[in-house]
Design a protein around this motif. Sequence first.
Motif, short mmCIF file in Angstrom:
data_model
loop_
_atom_site.label_atom_id
_atom_site.label_comp_id
_atom_site.label_asym_id
_atom_site.label_seq_id
_atom_site.Cartn_x
_atom_site.Cartn_y
_atom_site.Cartn_z
N PHE A 173 -7.36 3.10 -1.11
CA PHE A 173 -7.10 1.95 -0.25
C PHE A 173 -8.25 0.95 -0.33
CE2 PHE A 173 -5.28 5.77 1.85
CZ PHE A 173 -3.92 5.47 1.67
N THR A 174 -7.93 -0.31 -0.55
CA THR A 174 -8.96 -1.36 -0.59
C THR A 174 -9.16 -2.01 0.77
OG1 THR A 174 -7.30 -2.99 -1.26
CG2 THR A 174 -8.53 -1.87 -3.02
N ASP A 175 -8.14 -2.03 1.59
CA ASP A 175 -8.25 -2.64 2.92
C ASP A 175 -9.17 -1.78 3.79
OD1 ASP A 175 -7.52 -3.10 5.81
OD2 ASP A 175 -6.30 -4.66 4.87
N PRO A 176 -10.25 -2.35 4.36
CA PRO A 176 -11.19 -1.56 5.17
C PRO A 176 -10.55 -0.93 6.40
CG PRO A 176 -11.66 -3.91 5.35
CD PRO A 176 -10.68 -3.76 4.25
N ASN B 103 0.02 3.51 -2.94
CA ASN B 103 -1.33 4.06 -2.75
C ASN B 103 -1.30 5.24 -1.79
OD1 ASN B 103 -2.19 1.93 -4.33
ND2 ASN B 103 -2.80 0.65 -2.59
N SER C 284 -11.66 5.19 -0.42
CA SER C 284 -11.64 3.90 -1.12
C SER C 284 -10.98 3.99 -2.49
CB SER C 284 -13.07 3.37 -1.29
OG SER C 284 -13.67 3.15 -0.03
N ARG C 285 -10.85 5.19 -3.02
CA ARG C 285 -10.16 5.37 -4.29
C ARG C 285 -8.68 5.00 -4.18
NH1 ARG C 285 -9.84 10.80 -5.34
NH2 ARG C 285 -9.05 10.27 -7.41
N TYR D 202 -2.26 9.06 -2.54
CA TYR D 202 -3.23 9.75 -1.69
C TYR D 202 -2.69 11.11 -1.24
CZ TYR D 202 -5.57 10.95 2.71
OH TYR D 202 -6.21 11.61 3.73
N ASN E 156 -15.74 8.03 2.98
CA ASN E 156 -15.33 6.64 2.81
C ASN E 156 -15.14 6.30 1.34
OD1 ASN E 156 -14.94 3.84 3.96
ND2 ASN E 156 -16.68 3.45 2.61
N ASP E 157 -16.04 6.80 0.49
CA ASP E 157 -15.90 6.60 -0.96
C ASP E 157 -14.59 7.20 -1.45
OD1 ASP E 157 -18.45 5.47 -1.05
OD2 ASP E 157 -19.42 7.37 -1.56
N ARG F 36 -8.67 2.11 5.14
CA ARG F 36 -9.62 3.18 4.82
C ARG F 36 -10.07 3.90 6.10
NH1 ARG F 36 -12.16 -0.58 1.03
NH2 ARG F 36 -13.91 -0.84 2.46
N ASN G 116 0.81 -1.22 0.00
CA ASN G 116 0.00 0.00 0.00
C ASN G 116 0.84 1.27 0.00
OD1 ASN G 116 -3.10 -0.33 0.29
ND2 ASN G 116 -2.25 -1.97 1.56
#
Length: 495
Positions: A177-180, A122, A174-175, A126, A170-171, A183, A119
């Motif tokens: 990071f995929t891991d909840p 990512n 999510s752009r 970000y 959150n949306d 996020r 990550n």
Amino acid sequence: MTKEKVAIIGAGPGGLAAGMRLSSAGYEVDIYEKNAYIGGRTSLLELGDYRFDIGPSAITMPHALTSLFMDCNRDLQDYVTLVPLAPLYQLFFRNNKTFSPYHDQDQTIEELKKHFPDNEENYLQYMEESAKKSLYLAPLMNYSLSSLLDYVRPAMLRALPSLSLGRNLNDETSRFFTDPDLRLAFSFQVRNMGMSPYTTPGIYSIIPFSEFYYGLYHPVGGHNQILKAMAEVLQENGGRIHLNTEVDHFTFQKNRIQNFTLKNGETISADHYVINTDFAYTITELMQEKKSLRTKSLTKKEFSSSTFMMYIGLDKSYPTAHQSVIFPKNAKKYSDELLSKKILSDDFAVYIINPSTTDTTMAPIGHSAIRLMVPVPNNQSHIDWEKEKPSFEKKVLELVKTFLKMDDLEEHIVEKKIITPKEWEEDFHLYQGAVHGMTRSIRQTGIQNPVYRLNKKFPNLYVVGTNAHPGTTLPYIIESANFVAEQIHKKEPKT
């Protein structure tokens, strides 16, 4: 020309910052504060030998403070010492994962490699995109966004792609990071504004970004030292602060504030009036004469969550981070129960602030002054806190003991104080105990924000603080004070 008079109600950070600006510009400034101390939610709580910040735990964007003092011909460093936090916080997830991000990007990348591998890119993307967003949004601070004209200005048109329209926080996260869990690590910060990542507009991604980009800082002695410094500058400029002076009600003359009356019966008149009180409290209590205004301003409005606060003095030192967060098992479900259903959840988040690890002035050497904060529903929930407090306190302590390895925590409690939503409403005059006032949503910002409607209805009345533009956290509250000071200056009679 005779100095114009400005009366400010409330000696919180917004009122004091506005007072600093205006007194430095030559206005005659008086601040009226109902308490025997300044600060409100940002004031100091002393329990025996232990010192606590009632509200904020750390500040970001220190340049906003520095700029305020510079514009008043002062050096912030002469008044306050800011200590950077490293890490920013330690985050605990219920799957036994932890994550401790830093202001330093290299250190954060090392943390990602350890706990969330693959990550790193990512995260850098970000940071890069969020930095661009912040640059585009910065000019909008100069506009109230209360007029349609503000929405067609060149600065607004340039910023449109950065507004994340149609996406919640959150949306937006999510752009990248995929891991909840990750996020959550890059969006939970709005919880400190009484909001949810799942309903807060995506534009507010600049709030978590600012903490990563600018860092977090602790003022030695607590946040009250910042307020104390503001008060000193105000008074050095000839401004006055009247403590134990509560306002009872406003009197109106057509479309202007004529004066306000204090609880002691004294009447105060000024050219300009600035309110730094909770906006809803102002409408419901100080403006009772305008019942229609109350209905129009508050009907169907959404208010932030409240907090269950525990201030604990311990005769033991625990090796924790300055700030720690224990996340719930199901963050989305918790948010729904907190803000929509307004029920007291068994699965909740806990924020642990232990400034004693950074600042030896907060507790005796070898002791700790720890603050536990749990976001809970505001008083629209009708929760009976006298009944719920003992069992909820036990649940909070058990969770903290488990995750922070404080098995003997209760054995070392010397001092303790609890503030529930009931006290936030009754003692701090916060409507429904909502510690951050109205939530920031598309329906309650810009033209829809009742704060702007109030200023349009009464041109000599201004609002600073959490619900004003741009509001929310301390740096933005300072910006709201800058905005109000500029508005007052524009209305000054020309010679």
